[in-house]
Scaffold this active site. Structure first.
Site, short mmCIF file in Angstrom:
data_model
loop_
_atom_site.label_atom_id
_atom_site.label_comp_id
_atom_site.label_asym_id
_atom_site.label_seq_id
_atom_site.Cartn_x
_atom_site.Cartn_y
_atom_site.Cartn_z
N ASP A 1 -8.92 -6.46 -0.02
CA ASP A 1 -9.15 -6.46 -1.61
C ASP A 1 -8.54 -7.43 -2.68
OD1 ASP A 1 -6.42 -5.10 -1.35
OD2 ASP A 1 -6.82 -4.37 -3.25
N LEU B 1 5.43 -3.26 8.18
CA LEU B 1 5.32 -2.95 9.56
C LEU B 1 6.63 -2.62 10.12
CD1 LEU B 1 3.29 -2.01 11.39
CD2 LEU B 1 2.97 -4.39 12.29
N GLY C 1 -6.64 -1.00 3.65
CA GLY C 1 -7.19 -2.31 4.10
C GLY C 1 -7.65 -2.21 5.69
N ASP D 1 1.72 -9.86 7.12
CA ASP D 1 2.07 -10.98 6.28
C ASP D 1 3.67 -10.97 6.65
OD1 ASP D 1 2.00 -12.39 4.24
OD2 ASP D 1 0.56 -11.23 3.02
N GLY E 1 5.59 -8.71 7.23
CA GLY E 1 5.93 -7.98 8.37
C GLY E 1 6.97 -6.73 8.01
C1 PRP Z 1 -1.46 -4.95 3.31
C2 PRP Z 1 -1.86 -4.79 4.88
C3 PRP Z 1 -0.39 -4.38 5.29
C4 PRP Z 1 0.64 -5.06 4.42
C5 PRP Z 1 1.13 -6.09 5.11
O1 PRP Z 1 -1.67 -3.67 2.52
O2 PRP Z 1 -2.66 -3.73 4.97
O3 PRP Z 1 -0.17 -2.85 5.31
O4 PRP Z 1 0.01 -5.33 3.31
O5 PRP Z 1 2.09 -6.73 4.26
P1 PRP Z 1 3.51 -7.27 4.87
O6 PRP Z 1 3.44 -7.59 6.22
O7 PRP Z 1 3.99 -8.32 3.90
O8 PRP Z 1 4.34 -5.93 4.62
P2 PRP Z 1 -1.63 -3.56 1.07
O9 PRP Z 1 -0.24 -3.45 0.52
O10 PRP Z 1 -2.31 -4.74 0.63
O11 PRP Z 1 -2.56 -2.25 0.87
P3 PRP Z 1 -4.16 -2.05 1.27
O12 PRP Z 1 -4.00 -1.89 2.76
O13 PRP Z 1 -4.36 -0.57 0.61
O14 PRP Z 1 -5.01 -3.09 0.85
#
Ligand code: PRP
Length: 195
Positions: A163, A112, A49, A107, A109
């Protein structure tokens, strides 16, 4: 680009561009003030993303900069993410380096906080965090964010790297699709089903 479903533009192309430039300038100023003209940073970005934001942001960071990527997948329910698996690791060392993690959205966290633990074990000099979108209202694991583009609410977003089922990352703006329903705990575009 015309979308085949109703949507509300949340951040226009111009709004995003202005904010990204501001962030780039702030980041440049911070490191230069602290370390002088030779300041350097390794940007670590999470696939997929963040790549659109990163591509724009890095062109406004005027530092000795390198970029590395990680790909991760999480499993378990969205609100617990009981585990995170590294699908692709960094290609270089971050030992003793100034690291900045660049994300598209933070989101809960949980992703991360796992990544932070993992990267800290590699003994970087420091780790800063920059995210385009901060959904603080959904936070489960506390995260100290150094640079944020926009604070957002609970809406679902697509575009500018974000996405819906791997599509719409190529939109120049960020929008919120209407007609999203929950099905088995997942968001589904009611009118169109699987794109
Ligand atoms: C999204 C974003 C973060 C994660 C955040 O990735 O890029 O890595 O979610 O969510 P959290 O704070 O609830 O852990 P996603 O899983 O949508 O994958 P992508 O980046 O390939 O779209």
């Amino acid at each position: 680009m015309n979308l085949p479903f109703a949507h509300r533009v949340i951040f226009s192309e111009d709004e995003i561009a202005d904010r990204v430039q501001e962030l780039g300038r702030e980041i440049t100023a911070f490191y230069k003030e602290r370390q002088g003209p030779a300041a350097s940073v390794v940007i670590v970005s999470m696939l997929k993303g963040a790549f659109v934001f990163l591509a724009d942001l890095m062109r406004y960071i005027e530092l000795d900069l390198s970029v590395d990527f990680m790909a991760i997948s999480s499993y378990g329910a969205t609100d617990t993410k009981s585990g995170v698996r590294i699908e692709k690791d960094l290609s270089g060392s971050i030992y003793n380096q100034n690291v900045m993690i660049v994300e598209d959205i933070i989101d809960t966290g949980l992703t991360l906080s796992y990544i932070l633990r993992n990267l800290k074990s590699r003994a970087p000099a420091e780790i800063k965090i920059c995210t385009l979108l901060d959904r603080a209202v959904a936070r489960i694991a506390p995260i100290e964010i150094d640079y944020r583009g926009f604070e957002v609410g609970r809406e679902f977003f697509i575009g500018y790297g974000l996405d819906y089922r791997q599509k719409w990352r190529n939109l120049k703006y960020i929008c919120s699709p209407e007609g999203l329903e929950e099905e088995n705990g997942e968001s589904v575009l009611a009118l169109f089903g699987d794109p």
